[in-house]
Scaffold this motif. Sequence first.
Motif, PDB file in Angstrom:
ATOM      1  N   LYS A 201       0.799   4.137  -2.834  1.00  8.66           N
ATOM      2  CA  LYS A 201       0.523   5.532  -2.473  1.00  8.66           C
ATOM      3  C   LYS A 201       1.580   6.461  -3.053  1.00  8.66           C
ATOM      4  CE  LYS A 201       0.296   8.639   1.421  1.00  8.66           C
ATOM      5  NZ  LYS A 201       1.456   9.154   2.056  1.00  8.66           N
TER       6      LYS A 201
ATOM      7  N   ASN B  55      -3.312   9.225   1.799  1.00 13.91           N
ATOM      8  CA  ASN B  55      -3.771   8.015   2.486  1.00 13.91           C
ATOM      9  C   ASN B  55      -5.277   7.862   2.367  1.00 13.91           C
ATOM     10  OD1 ASN B  55      -1.365   6.934   3.414  1.00 13.91           O
ATOM     11  ND2 ASN B  55      -1.472   7.979   5.382  1.00 13.91           N
ATOM     12  N   THR B  56      -5.987   8.972   2.539  1.00 11.40           N
ATOM     13  CA  THR B  56      -7.447   8.935   2.493  1.00 11.40           C
ATOM     14  C   THR B  56      -7.931   8.409   1.146  1.00 11.40           C
ATOM     15  OG1 THR B  56      -7.594  10.774   4.045  1.00 11.40           O
ATOM     16  CG2 THR B  56      -9.541  10.331   2.704  1.00 11.40           C
TER      17      THR B  56
ATOM     18  N   TYR C 211       0.053  -3.692   4.347  1.00 12.51           N
ATOM     19  CA  TYR C 211      -0.769  -4.484   3.447  1.00 12.51           C
ATOM     20  C   TYR C 211      -0.143  -4.543   2.065  1.00 12.51           C
ATOM     21  CZ  TYR C 211      -4.255  -3.788   7.033  1.00 12.51           C
ATOM     22  OH  TYR C 211      -4.920  -3.772   8.244  1.00 12.51           O
TER      23      TYR C 211
ATOM     24  N   TYR D  34      -7.019   4.588   0.593  1.00 14.32           N
ATOM     25  CA  TYR D  34      -7.864   3.603   1.262  1.00 14.32           C
ATOM     26  C   TYR D  34      -9.319   3.667   0.819  1.00 14.32           C
ATOM     27  CZ  TYR D  34      -3.821   2.133   3.804  1.00 14.32           C
ATOM     28  OH  TYR D  34      -2.587   1.616   4.100  1.00 14.32           O
TER      29      TYR D  34
ATOM     30  N   ILE E 264      -9.111   1.664  -2.434  1.00 12.82           N
ATOM     31  CA  ILE E 264      -8.987   0.232  -2.119  1.00 12.82           C
ATOM     32  C   ILE E 264     -10.328  -0.309  -1.629  1.00 12.82           C
ATOM     33  CG2 ILE E 264      -7.931  -1.443  -0.544  1.00 12.82           C
ATOM     34  CD1 ILE E 264      -5.379   0.349  -0.666  1.00 12.82           C
ATOM     35  N   GLY E 265     -11.009   0.465  -0.793  1.00  7.61           N
ATOM     36  CA  GLY E 265     -12.319   0.044  -0.297  1.00  7.61           C
ATOM     37  C   GLY E 265     -13.314  -0.145  -1.426  1.00  7.61           C
TER      38      GLY E 265
ATOM     39  N   ALA F 172       0.834  -1.197   0.000  1.00  9.41           N
ATOM     40  CA  ALA F 172       0.000   0.000   0.000  1.00  9.41           C
ATOM     41  C   ALA F 172       0.871   1.250   0.000  1.00  9.41           C
ATOM     42  CB  ALA F 172      -0.951  -0.010   1.198  1.00  9.41           C
TER      43      ALA F 172
END
Length: 69
Positions: free
Chosen positions: A31, A38-39, A63, A42, A45-46, A27
């Motif tokens: 990035k 980061n926001t 991860y 993720y 990814i979500g 990850a």
Amino acid sequence: VLFMMHKIGSTSGKIWNYLNQNGEVTALKLKSTLGITNTLLYMGIGWLARENQVIITEYSKGYKLSVKK
């Protein structure tokens, strides 16, 4: 709201394309390579996880991610 949804969707596309072309990556590497926060990382990814498009593997430092084939 629509702008943010578009931004997350666009980011998830960039993530998927990178993983599809380069294979498994951390990850953190993802990035820094994509130059995203980061926001957004993720959230993207979500989005992909919700669509069952990525494999997320935990390891000692975070991860690793790869696309589902």
